[in-house]
Design an enzyme around this catalytic site. Structure first.
Site, PDB file in Angstrom:
ATOM      1  N   GLY A  38       0.836  -1.198   0.000  1.00 12.42           N
ATOM      2  CA  GLY A  38       0.000   0.000   0.000  1.00 12.42           C
ATOM      3  C   GLY A  38       0.863   1.237   0.000  1.00 12.42           C
ATOM      4  N   GLN A  92       2.897  10.036   1.420  1.00 10.71           N
ATOM      5  CA  GLN A  92       4.198   9.366   1.353  1.00 10.71           C
ATOM      6  C   GLN A  92       4.999   9.766   0.112  1.00 10.71           C
ATOM      7  OE1 GLN A  92       2.390   5.262   2.224  1.00 10.71           O
ATOM      8  NE2 GLN A  92       4.421   5.170   3.159  1.00 10.71           N
ATOM      9  N   CYS A 105       5.993  -0.061   7.164  1.00  9.44           N
ATOM     10  CA  CYS A 105       5.594   1.074   6.337  1.00  9.44           C
ATOM     11  C   CYS A 105       6.776   1.483   5.474  1.00  9.44           C
ATOM     12  CB  CYS A 105       5.183   2.235   7.240  1.00  9.44           C
ATOM     13  SG  CYS A 105       4.703   3.722   6.347  1.00  9.44           S
ATOM     14  N   LEU A 106       6.512   1.778   4.216  1.00 12.89           N
ATOM     15  CA  LEU A 106       7.589   2.172   3.305  1.00 12.89           C
ATOM     16  C   LEU A 106       8.268   3.467   3.756  1.00 12.89           C
ATOM     17  CD1 LEU A 106       5.917   1.351  -0.139  1.00 12.89           C
ATOM     18  CD2 LEU A 106       7.701   0.037   1.038  1.00 12.89           C
ATOM     19  N   HIS A 131      -4.293   1.083   7.557  1.00 13.64           N
ATOM     20  CA  HIS A 131      -2.964   1.717   7.597  1.00 13.64           C
ATOM     21  C   HIS A 131      -2.889   2.896   6.625  1.00 13.64           C
ATOM     22  CE1 HIS A 131       1.614   1.301   7.752  1.00 13.64           C
ATOM     23  NE2 HIS A 131       1.419   2.093   6.711  1.00 13.64           N
ATOM     24  N   GLU A 132      -3.385   2.677   5.399  1.00 10.61           N
ATOM     25  CA  GLU A 132      -3.284   3.747   4.385  1.00 10.61           C
ATOM     26  C   GLU A 132      -4.225   4.905   4.701  1.00 10.61           C
ATOM     27  OE1 GLU A 132      -0.720   3.548   2.706  1.00 10.61           O
ATOM     28  OE2 GLU A 132      -0.392   1.414   2.996  1.00 10.61           O
ATOM     29  N   HIS A 178      -2.746   7.153   7.195  1.00 15.47           N
ATOM     30  CA  HIS A 178      -1.765   8.089   6.616  1.00 15.47           C
ATOM     31  C   HIS A 178      -2.429   9.402   6.186  1.00 15.47           C
ATOM     32  CE1 HIS A 178       2.207   6.276   6.250  1.00 15.47           C
ATOM     33  NE2 HIS A 178       1.720   5.143   5.771  1.00 15.47           N
TER      34      HIS A 178
HETATM   35 NI    NI Z   1       2.643   3.323   5.584  1.00 15.17          NI
END
Ligand code: NI
Length: 148
Positions: free
Chosen positions: A46, A51, A88-89, A130-131, A134
């Site tokens: 995701g 991000q 998380c990226l 999670h997304e 964000h």
């Molecule tokens: Ni993330």
């Protein structure tokens, strides 16, 4: 399409609340295409617009069964509970245990502005939550209950 830079923890853009998308235009389509490409390159499941430095309510999720593009997503209902490892990226190399609903239904718009709902369980439910977090400046570490 283009790979965009993924911002990492410490960048204030990750802590801001994103604005709703009002214009379903070529620019949004480009953002979604770039986000998908960036997510796949980074081998994530995701990615949310902040991000890549864009404060708009847009995210993409693919837990292995095809990409879902979510514009202005809202969690409509949730059921059950799961605890599992999350990363998380934007926080490379880290992970922790986070409690999430087992099943969520999300209402969102597609890139053309059409409203739809999508239900996800297990990893997909986790990714949706999670997304969407964000988009409200929330990172999984804020909700971590213990180290994994
Ligand atoms: Ni993330």
């Amino acid at each position: 399409m283009a790979i965009r830079n993924i911002v990492t923890e410490g960048d204030s853009v990750l802590r801001k609340t994103c604005r709703s998308v009002l214009n379903f235009d070529e620019r949004l389509a480009q953002l979604l295409d770039d986000m998908k490409e960036t997510m796949y390159k980074a081998e994530g499941v995701g990615l949310a617009a902040p991000q890549v430095g864009i404060l708009r309510r847009v995210c993409v999720v693919d837990v292995g069964d095809g990409v879902i593009e979510l514009v202005n997503p809202v969690i409509e209902s949730e059921e059950g509970m799961q605890e599992g490892s999350e990363g998380c990226l934007s926080l490379p190399g880290k992970s922790a245990i986070v409690r999430r609903p087992m099943k969520v239904t999300v209402r969102a718009q597609d890139r053309n502005g059409n409203t739809f709902t999508v239900t996800g369980e297990e990893l997909k439910a986790r990714a949706f939550c999670h997304e969407i977090d964000h988009l409200n400046g929330i990172l999984y570490v804020d909700k971590a209950i213990r180290k994994d």
